[in-house]
Write an enzyme that holds these catalytic residues in place. Structure first.
Site, PDB file in Angstrom:
ATOM      1  N   CYS A 159     -10.776 -12.054  20.959  1.00 38.67           N
ATOM      2  CA  CYS A 159      -9.985 -11.166  20.120  1.00 38.67           C
ATOM      3  C   CYS A 159      -8.847 -10.541  20.918  1.00 38.67           C
ATOM      4  O   CYS A 159      -8.203  -9.600  20.451  1.00 38.67           O
ATOM      5  CB  CYS A 159     -10.867 -10.072  19.513  1.00 38.67           C
ATOM      6  SG  CYS A 159     -11.684  -9.025  20.749  1.00 38.67           S
ATOM      7  N   ASP A 189     -17.957 -15.648  23.683  1.00 38.11           N
ATOM      8  CA  ASP A 189     -17.210 -14.783  22.759  1.00 38.11           C
ATOM      9  C   ASP A 189     -17.352 -13.341  23.238  1.00 38.11           C
ATOM     10  O   ASP A 189     -18.112 -12.553  22.673  1.00 38.11           O
ATOM     11  CB  ASP A 189     -17.745 -14.946  21.339  1.00 38.11           C
ATOM     12  CG  ASP A 189     -16.995 -14.082  20.330  1.00 38.11           C
ATOM     13  OD1 ASP A 189     -15.882 -13.614  20.646  1.00 38.11           O
ATOM     14  OD2 ASP A 189     -17.529 -13.859  19.224  1.00 38.11           O
ATOM     15  N   GLU A 219     -27.276 -12.291  25.410  1.00 42.35           N
ATOM     16  CA  GLU A 219     -26.612 -11.086  24.905  1.00 42.35           C
ATOM     17  C   GLU A 219     -27.181  -9.870  25.613  1.00 42.35           C
ATOM     18  O   GLU A 219     -28.391  -9.789  25.871  1.00 42.35           O
ATOM     19  CB  GLU A 219     -26.820 -10.970  23.388  1.00 42.35           C
ATOM     20  CG  GLU A 219     -26.404  -9.668  22.752  1.00 42.35           C
ATOM     21  CD  GLU A 219     -24.938  -9.344  22.930  1.00 42.35           C
ATOM     22  OE1 GLU A 219     -24.635  -8.204  23.315  1.00 42.35           O
ATOM     23  OE2 GLU A 219     -24.094 -10.247  22.694  1.00 42.35           O
ATOM     24  N   CYS A 253       0.200   6.167   7.181  1.00 41.79           N
ATOM     25  CA  CYS A 253      -1.068   5.723   7.749  1.00 41.79           C
ATOM     26  C   CYS A 253      -0.814   4.802   8.932  1.00 41.79           C
ATOM     27  O   CYS A 253       0.068   3.942   8.890  1.00 41.79           O
ATOM     28  CB  CYS A 253      -1.869   4.990   6.672  1.00 41.79           C
ATOM     29  SG  CYS A 253      -3.354   4.172   7.263  1.00 41.79           S
ATOM     30  N   CYS A 298      -6.965   0.984  -0.043  1.00 41.73           N
ATOM     31  CA  CYS A 298      -6.759   0.226   1.187  1.00 41.73           C
ATOM     32  C   CYS A 298      -6.808  -1.257   0.853  1.00 41.73           C
ATOM     33  O   CYS A 298      -7.884  -1.798   0.577  1.00 41.73           O
ATOM     34  CB  CYS A 298      -7.806   0.570   2.236  1.00 41.73           C
ATOM     35  SG  CYS A 298      -7.601  -0.393   3.766  1.00 41.73           S
ATOM     36  N   CYS A 318       0.839  -1.197   0.000  1.00 47.88           N
ATOM     37  CA  CYS A 318       0.000   0.000   0.000  1.00 47.88           C
ATOM     38  C   CYS A 318       0.874   1.248   0.000  1.00 47.88           C
ATOM     39  O   CYS A 318       1.821   1.364   0.779  1.00 47.88           O
ATOM     40  CB  CYS A 318      -0.917   0.002   1.234  1.00 47.88           C
ATOM     41  SG  CYS A 318      -1.979   1.468   1.358  1.00 47.88           S
ATOM     42  N   CYS A 320      -1.989   0.031   9.546  1.00 50.27           N
ATOM     43  CA  CYS A 320      -1.249  -1.230   9.492  1.00 50.27           C
ATOM     44  C   CYS A 320       0.106  -1.071  10.166  1.00 50.27           C
ATOM     45  O   CYS A 320       0.717   0.003  10.113  1.00 50.27           O
ATOM     46  CB  CYS A 320      -1.031  -1.683   8.048  1.00 50.27           C
ATOM     47  SG  CYS A 320      -2.535  -2.182   7.178  1.00 50.27           S
ATOM     48  N   GLN A 376     -18.122 -10.249  12.817  1.00 50.88           N
ATOM     49  CA  GLN A 376     -16.749 -10.649  12.570  1.00 50.88           C
ATOM     50  C   GLN A 376     -16.203  -9.864  11.377  1.00 50.88           C
ATOM     51  O   GLN A 376     -16.918  -9.569  10.432  1.00 50.88           O
ATOM     52  CB  GLN A 376     -16.662 -12.153  12.314  1.00 50.88           C
ATOM     53  CG  GLN A 376     -17.064 -13.007  13.505  1.00 50.88           C
ATOM     54  CD  GLN A 376     -16.129 -12.854  14.697  1.00 50.88           C
ATOM     55  OE1 GLN A 376     -14.980 -12.458  14.556  1.00 50.88           O
ATOM     56  NE2 GLN A 376     -16.642 -13.164  15.888  1.00 50.88           N
ATOM     57  N   PHE A 410     -22.665 -14.007  25.105  1.00 49.57           N
ATOM     58  CA  PHE A 410     -22.254 -12.873  24.274  1.00 49.57           C
ATOM     59  C   PHE A 410     -22.586 -13.192  22.817  1.00 49.57           C
ATOM     60  O   PHE A 410     -21.745 -13.104  21.921  1.00 49.57           O
ATOM     61  CB  PHE A 410     -20.762 -12.568  24.440  1.00 49.57           C
ATOM     62  CG  PHE A 410     -20.323 -12.401  25.877  1.00 49.57           C
ATOM     63  CD1 PHE A 410     -20.451 -11.176  26.509  1.00 49.57           C
ATOM     64  CD2 PHE A 410     -19.787 -13.471  26.586  1.00 49.57           C
ATOM     65  CE1 PHE A 410     -20.059 -11.019  27.836  1.00 49.57           C
ATOM     66  CE2 PHE A 410     -19.386 -13.333  27.904  1.00 49.57           C
ATOM     67  CZ  PHE A 410     -19.516 -12.096  28.540  1.00 49.57           C
TER      68      PHE A 410
END
Length: 421
Positions: free
Chosen positions: A378, A352, A301, A76, A153, A70, A79, A254, A281
């Site tokens: 995550c 999750d 949830e 930027c 991007c 990129c 990343c 996701q 969740f």
């Protein structure tokens, strides 16, 4: 670092890559972090008093250094590691999971990373601000509040990349030149779903009409402003294991479709023949929709609108799909985790949680007799913390599989499978 001025130029050798993707070197017995440098490289840097340094020159590049795909990379801040060859990048990312587990004294079978591919992110958050000439949209520059006006991007799906030149114009009338707004852009099956937060006060009257017309002009499926739907030409639609769901504005999904499918398959494999499952969740039903094909499911949830979207889809489509019974429970699991008594006669639990993990709920799970628990996370650090609690409660962490949905960034998903010993 106090005895080194920021104007000094010094030569360093990078010892390793840190958990954020910065090169880490040792200077006067202290660690110094160098963005965009790789392990083994000899570099010239300008250090500051905060333990960081600006990369000025690479004297000896790493053999694993590659050309970033990129043109915005380096300026930027979206990343961190486009310059690292794919195999080394995948190994580094897996190592972050191993290190997080080791920090809690956990050893287990950590599978090879399931890699991400370019142009697969179906949702991304951009910063936008109004300017004299219109508006600037992009990501924040590295370690800065300056917005880099991006024109390409390689992370996002083509539908989002193609819209980068027009989205700023669409929302510009509702922006302030003194502030920053956030645009969550999701590519759905019926078009782009754009959710704006942090602009001017909620638009009304002529401004509301102008923004709706702008959204129509570029054929957005939906435009939402601080939770208020200004335009909905088509209901945004996603498909979760065959179930068509219209997520509410800003709902969690996701990041990539292939990543979602990988996570779902890993959960299904870990569940085995369990017949009574609790999905904690549950969000819009990413896992519950798949689990209901063979098992009865309790989906829990706290976010009512996401749960309602899943409930509506289940009621309308579940019978024709032959799904097993699905029960819906709206509950804040941080304040009111399911108690052990509510986990009785449960064959498996899937959880999750957000990045903060599920400490309160895991305390209850650790005291339960649920045969199989599957954690999706995550955040390897909070997963390791929660895994330690389950292990201390008599569970075995059978395996962990890292799944990359955030290409070239430090972020990593994972699925961990626990069995009651």
């Amino acid at each position: 670092m106090s005895n080194i001025l920021s104007t000094d130029e010094i030569e360093l050798t990078i010892d390793t890559l840190g958990h954020l993707g910065d090169g880490v070197a040792t200077l006067n017995g202290e660690q110094i972090f160098v963005s965009l440098a790789l392990e083994g490289e000899r570099v010239v840097v300008s250090p500051d008093a905060e333990g960081k340094a600006k990369l000025l020159k690479i004297i000896e590049p790493s053999a694993s250094r590659v050309k970033a795909p990129c043109k915005h990379f380096g300026q930027c801040g979206g990343c961190a590691l486009q310059h690292l060859e794919a195999t080394h990048y995948n190994d580094w990312k897996r190592a972050q999971v191993v290190a997080a587990l080791a920090s809690r004294g956990i050893e287990t079978d950590v599978k090879p990373l399931v890699p991400a591919v370019p142009r697969s992110r179906r949702r991304a958050t951009f910063a936008v601000t109004r300017t004299k000439k219109g508006a600037t949209l992009g990501y924040y520059a590295r370690a800065s509040h300056t917005i880099v006006d991006i024109k390409e991007c390689p992370l996002v799906v083509p539908e989002i990349e193609e819209a980068l030149g027009t989205l700023a114009t669409v929302v510009a009338p509702g922006l302030s030149r003194k502030g920053r707004a956030s645009l969550l852009v999701t590519a759905t099956e019926t078009g782009l779903d754009v959710s704006v937060t942090g602009g001017k006060e909620t638009p009304d009257g002529p401004l509301r009409s102008e923004l709706a017309q702008n959204a129509a002009a570029v054929d957005l499926a939906r435009l939402t402003w601080d939770g208020d739907i200004l335009s909905e030409r088509r209901a945004p639609r996603i498909t979760l294991s065959g179930l068509h769901v219209t997520p509410p504005p800003g709902a969690f999904l996701q990041a990539t479709k292939t990543g979602e499918e990988t996570l779902v398959n890993l959960v299904l494999e870990g569940i085995g023949d369990a017949k009574r499952i609790i999905d904690l969740f549950a969000g819009c039903g990413t896992f519950a929709a798949a689990l209901a094909a063979k098992s009865s499911v309790l989906a829990v949830e706290s976010e009512l609108k996401s749960l309602a979207a899943f409930d509506r889809a289940i009621r309308e489509q579940g019978p024709s799909m032959g799904l097993k019974p699905v029960e819906i429970l709206n509950r804040d699991l941080f304040r009111r985790p399911l108690h052990m008594s509510e986990l009785l006669k449960t064959d498996a639990v899937v959880f999750d949680p957000p990045r903060a993990g599920a400490a309160a709920q895991v305390e209850m799970l650790a005291q339960s007799s649920v045969p199989v628990i599957i954690g999706v996370s995550c955040n390897p650090a909070t997963f390791a913390r929660d895994a330690r609690t389950l292990i201390d409660g008599g569970y075995e962490l059978v395996s962990v599989t890292p799944v990359d949905q955030f290409l070239w960034s430090p972020h990593i998903e994972l699925v961990g499978i626990f069995h009651k010993q």
